[in-house]
Design a protein around this motif. Structure first.
Motif, PDB file in Angstrom:
ATOM      1  N   UNK A 201       5.679 -28.067 -29.316  1.00 26.31           N
ATOM      2  CA  UNK A 201       7.095 -28.296 -29.035  1.00 26.31           C
ATOM      3  C   UNK A 201       7.489 -27.594 -27.741  1.00 26.31           C
ATOM      4  N   UNK A 202       7.128 -26.322 -27.622  1.00 32.87           N
ATOM      5  CA  UNK A 202       7.485 -25.546 -26.427  1.00 32.87           C
ATOM      6  C   UNK A 202       6.925 -26.194 -25.169  1.00 32.87           C
ATOM      7  N   UNK A 203       5.682 -26.625 -25.215  1.00 31.85           N
ATOM      8  CA  UNK A 203       5.062 -27.234 -24.042  1.00 31.85           C
ATOM      9  C   UNK A 203       5.693 -28.579 -23.714  1.00 31.85           C
ATOM     10  N   UNK A 204       6.155 -29.298 -24.734  1.00 33.99           N
ATOM     11  CA  UNK A 204       6.821 -30.575 -24.465  1.00 33.99           C
ATOM     12  C   UNK A 204       8.154 -30.347 -23.765  1.00 33.99           C
ATOM     13  N   UNK A 210      10.612 -34.132 -22.685  1.00 33.46           N
ATOM     14  CA  UNK A 210      11.799 -33.891 -23.497  1.00 33.46           C
ATOM     15  C   UNK A 210      13.064 -34.006 -22.648  1.00 33.46           C
ATOM     16  N   UNK A 211      12.985 -33.527 -21.404  1.00 30.24           N
ATOM     17  CA  UNK A 211      14.104 -33.617 -20.454  1.00 30.24           C
ATOM     18  C   UNK A 211      13.682 -34.494 -19.275  1.00 30.24           C
ATOM     19  N   UNK A 212      14.648 -35.168 -18.663  1.00 33.84           N
ATOM     20  CA  UNK A 212      14.291 -36.062 -17.556  1.00 33.84           C
ATOM     21  C   UNK A 212      14.130 -35.340 -16.217  1.00 33.84           C
ATOM     22  N   UNK A 213      14.505 -34.044 -16.177  1.00 33.21           N
ATOM     23  CA  UNK A 213      14.276 -33.189 -15.010  1.00 33.21           C
ATOM     24  C   UNK A 213      15.024 -33.650 -13.760  1.00 33.21           C
ATOM     25  N   UNK A 214      16.191 -34.244 -13.967  1.00 31.39           N
ATOM     26  CA  UNK A 214      17.029 -34.651 -12.842  1.00 31.39           C
ATOM     27  C   UNK A 214      17.888 -33.484 -12.364  1.00 31.39           C
ATOM     28  N   UNK A 215      18.182 -33.487 -11.064  1.00 24.41           N
ATOM     29  CA  UNK A 215      19.017 -32.465 -10.441  1.00 24.41           C
ATOM     30  C   UNK A 215      20.422 -33.039 -10.218  1.00 24.41           C
ATOM     31  N   UNK A 216      21.412 -32.178  -9.914  1.00 27.68           N
ATOM     32  CA  UNK A 216      22.781 -32.658  -9.720  1.00 27.68           C
ATOM     33  C   UNK A 216      22.908 -33.836  -8.764  1.00 27.68           C
ATOM     34  N   UNK A 217      22.197 -33.799  -7.640  1.00 25.89           N
ATOM     35  CA  UNK A 217      22.312 -34.880  -6.661  1.00 25.89           C
ATOM     36  C   UNK A 217      21.840 -36.206  -7.242  1.00 25.89           C
ATOM     37  N   UNK A 218      20.867 -36.150  -8.150  1.00 26.99           N
ATOM     38  CA  UNK A 218      20.400 -37.374  -8.807  1.00 26.99           C
ATOM     39  C   UNK A 218      21.521 -38.008  -9.623  1.00 26.99           C
TER      40      UNK A 218
END
Length: 278
Positions: A201-204, A210-218
């Motif tokens: 779970x932690x590694x996911x 688990x998260x899309x890893x988008x930044x504010x500008x995205x």
């Protein structure tokens, strides 16, 4: 062998998510809705349910508590909830379906209001998902969402305990953004161990999807420059229980690694977005 390991990991994650959903479903709806930010979102949605509103779609309804409560308060409306996992729930005017937001199995122009709470930061292929939401909305229909914490915030990885006032995590603030993978793996091993399902779970959360890893500008580019959706409210959330401890200076390593990202963007923890289909 590698494919077999990937298959096992995928099934382990699925099993753990199903157990988590079962745990959530054992909580009463009253307990779930008593969480402050859920109460606030519920109140905001109520303001957007008009006399002429007939069909409401919740993206990522999870335990179903929100749509179920709304369906009890608004008997003249019908509510659909979709999520990639979960246990189907329904009453006379609410039904849940296991479905991806990137492929909504609804007709064009059939929904009056699309709502979503703390989900957009998880959706892989968010641009496609938003396009799908716009497609199913009637002309003049609304999309209303509020979500946090996004990946670039202090605890954007989502692997934490949350008591409603502050966050407790085995990872220090922003470390998921600039620590090397080996360093993060050592932290997981130290606090969780290696031969445990919790490690998966932690590694996911940290390394997986688990998260899309988008930044504010995205998010700005996605919503503000989106054809077909007129944005009437776009709020960058900074005051939130997920970032109460991030008032100090940002780590130097973080700034050096992301030289093209304005430092102020790392203080943005989420967004509130409202748009009307043109």
């Amino acid at each position: 062998m590698i494919n077999y390991i990937k298959f096992r990991i995928k099934n382990e994650i699925k099993e753990l998510l199903e157990k988590r959903n079962l745990m959530l479903s054992n909580k009463t709806d009253k307990e779930i809705l008593s969480v402050p930010w859920r109460k606030e979102f519920l109140a905001q949605v109520e303001k957007r349910i008009l006399p002429e509103t007939s069909l409401i779609l919740e993206i990522g309804d999870g335990d179903g508590a929100l749509s179920l409560e709304l369906s009890k308060r608004h008997r003249s409306c019908f509510f659909y909830g979709i999520d990639i996992s979960g246990f189907p729930r329904k009453n006379e005017n609410y039904s849940h379906f296991n479905m991806s937001a990137t492929n909504l199995l609804f007709k064009d122009n059939c929904v009056d209001l699309v709502i979503s709470h703390n989900v957009f930061e998880h959706i892989q292929g968010l641009k496609k998902a938003v396009s799908e939401m716009i497609r199913v909305l009637k002309p003049g229909g609304k999309l209303y969402t509020c979500f946090a914490p996004i990946w670039s915030s202090a605890f954007g990885h989502h692997y934490y305990e949350d008591d409603g006032s502050q966050v407790f995590s085995i990872f220090t603030e922003y470390s998921h953004l600039y620590f090397k993978k080996e360093e993060l793996s050592k932290i997981i091993f130290k606090h969780i161990g290696h031969f445990k399902k919790e490690r998966i779970i932690a590694e996911n959360y940290i390394f997986g999807n688990c998260c899309n890893k988008l930044f504010p500008e995205d998010y700005r580019n996605l919503f503000i420059n989106n054809n077909g959706l007129k944005i009437i409210n776009f709020v960058e959330i900074e005051e939130h229980h997920h970032n109460k401890k991030t008032t100090g200076p940002l780590p130097v390593e973080l700034i050096n690694l992301y030289k093209n990202i304005p430092p102020k963007d790392f203080k943005i923890v989420g967004f509130e977005v409202e748009g009307i289909k043109e």
